[in-house]
Design a protein around this motif. Structure first.
Motif, PDB file in Angstrom:
ATOM      1  N   SER A  13       0.849  -1.429  -0.019  1.00 44.25           N
ATOM      2  CA  SER A  13      -0.083  -0.248   0.188  1.00 44.25           C
ATOM      3  C   SER A  13       0.760   1.262   0.054  1.00 44.25           C
ATOM      4  CB  SER A  13      -1.080   0.078   1.083  1.00 44.25           C
ATOM      5  OG  SER A  13      -1.974  -1.292   1.170  1.00 44.25           O
ATOM      6  N   ILE A 153      -7.301  -5.984   0.733  1.00 44.26           N
ATOM      7  CA  ILE A 153      -6.651  -5.270  -0.416  1.00 44.26           C
ATOM      8  C   ILE A 153      -6.513  -6.075  -1.386  1.00 44.26           C
ATOM      9  CG2 ILE A 153      -4.650  -3.994  -0.575  1.00 44.26           C
ATOM     10  CD1 ILE A 153      -4.200  -3.624   2.252  1.00 44.26           C
ATOM     11  N   VAL A 184      -5.981  -1.063  -4.192  1.00 50.35           N
ATOM     12  CA  VAL A 184      -4.651  -0.200  -3.525  1.00 50.35           C
ATOM     13  C   VAL A 184      -4.613   1.043  -3.851  1.00 50.35           C
ATOM     14  CG1 VAL A 184      -3.033  -1.270  -5.189  1.00 50.35           C
ATOM     15  CG2 VAL A 184      -2.243  -0.741  -3.040  1.00 50.35           C
ATOM     16  N   ILE A 187      -6.723   3.190  -1.657  1.00 52.93           N
ATOM     17  CA  ILE A 187      -5.805   3.425  -0.406  1.00 52.93           C
ATOM     18  C   ILE A 187      -5.030   4.615  -0.609  1.00 52.93           C
ATOM     19  CG2 ILE A 187      -4.189   2.383   1.148  1.00 52.93           C
ATOM     20  CD1 ILE A 187      -5.373  -0.332   0.438  1.00 52.93           C
TER      21      ILE A 187
END
Length: 287
Positions: A13, A153, A184, A187
């Protein structure tokens, strides 16, 4: 003022956040326990650091932002074990601190919706460790702390396509089971937005708009690959590792309203269908 990010436990991430920040002129250092990762980190435009206090401390003393991705172990939070006093000493100077946690802190909601106000009642030891770690970080006085509770994720290199292709994917059916997930790249989008609009003491759920049963995701991946989906298998009959079985101990739908209202987020991938389609399209355009 120069923006400097120290990324502790720099992984999947954090790498996508770095891809957004490096072109903007950010200085970024990322830690690793393996010197063999140094070349890959440098290729991302990141200064590699070993997981060592002497190596990390000069960057901590000059960082404007701190991202913590390293998860807790059975002995506690590794970052606080190594650097708690040093971080506390720098707390008032840091503009933003992000701690990557998990929606596992909410435990089992039997498929119901949960938001950031829900009581933390984790059903697994991994979740309990995260609750303790969140509390330990929150206890550091004066820290501009933001907690990000990540759903499952997925993204390039982390998705169902490889397992569908090699025949190891399974469609395990547990009635009522539903998970939330997050691409991701979304994120990274949320983290960057929070860094631009700090709101210390806030927890954010990072998930998409469409919680779904895991077998539906596998079936859709197979459809995109134009292959037959693996057969359904009852949860009670499935041979699963303790780790895999623990994922089925919790069923919940996670709300993401706060990232939209507080940070103005419009998700790039609001559901697994758009996310998987984008991953496959990118794979097919690679030389």
């Amino acid at each position: 003022m120069e923006k400097t990010l120290l990324s502790l436990g720099h992984g999947y991430s954090a790498a996508y956040l770095a891809k957004r920040l490096v072109p903007q002129g950010w200085r970024i250092a990322g830690t690793t326990r393996d010197p063999d990762n140094f070349t890959a980190l440098r290729a991302q435009g990141i200064t590699p650091l070993l997981w060592d206090r002497d190596a990390i401390l000069p960057w901590l003393e000059n960082a404007s932002h701190l991202l913590v991705s390293a998860g807790p172990t059975e002995t506690g939070d590794p970052t606080l074990a190594l650097l708690k006093a040093d971080i506390a000493a720098q707390a008032a100077r840091l503009d933003w601190v992000g701690y990557l946690s998990t929606t596992g802190v909410y435990g089992d909601a039997q498929g119901d919706w949960v938001d950031e106000s829900a009581v933390l009642t984790p059903a697994t030891e991994r979740g309990r460790r995260r609750v303790r770690a969140e509390a330990a970080w929150s206890a550091i006085a004066g820290l501009s702390l933001h907690i990000f509770r990540l759903a499952g994720i997925y993204g390039p290199g982390r998705g169902p396509f490889a397992k569908v292709r090699d025949g190891t994917a399974r469609r395990i059916i547990k009635p009522g089971q539903v998970f939330s997930r997050i691409h991701v790249e979304d994120i990274a989008l949320v983290l960057e937005a929070s860094m631009s609009h700090p709101k210390p003491g806030t927890a954010y759920n990072l998930c998409d708009d469409d919680p779904a049963p895991p077998q539906d995701v596998i079936a859709h991946a197979a459809t995109l690959l134009r292959v037959e989906a693996p057969p359904e298998q009852a949860f009670e009959d499935a041979e699963l590792s303790p780790m895999a079985r623990s994922f089925y101990a919790e069923s919940k739908r996670v709300r993401n309203d706060r990232i939209k209202s507080d940070l103005g987020i419009t998700l790039q991938y609001p559901d697994y269908r758009t996310g998987l389609a984008a991953i496959l399209a990118a794979e097919q355009t690679k030389p």
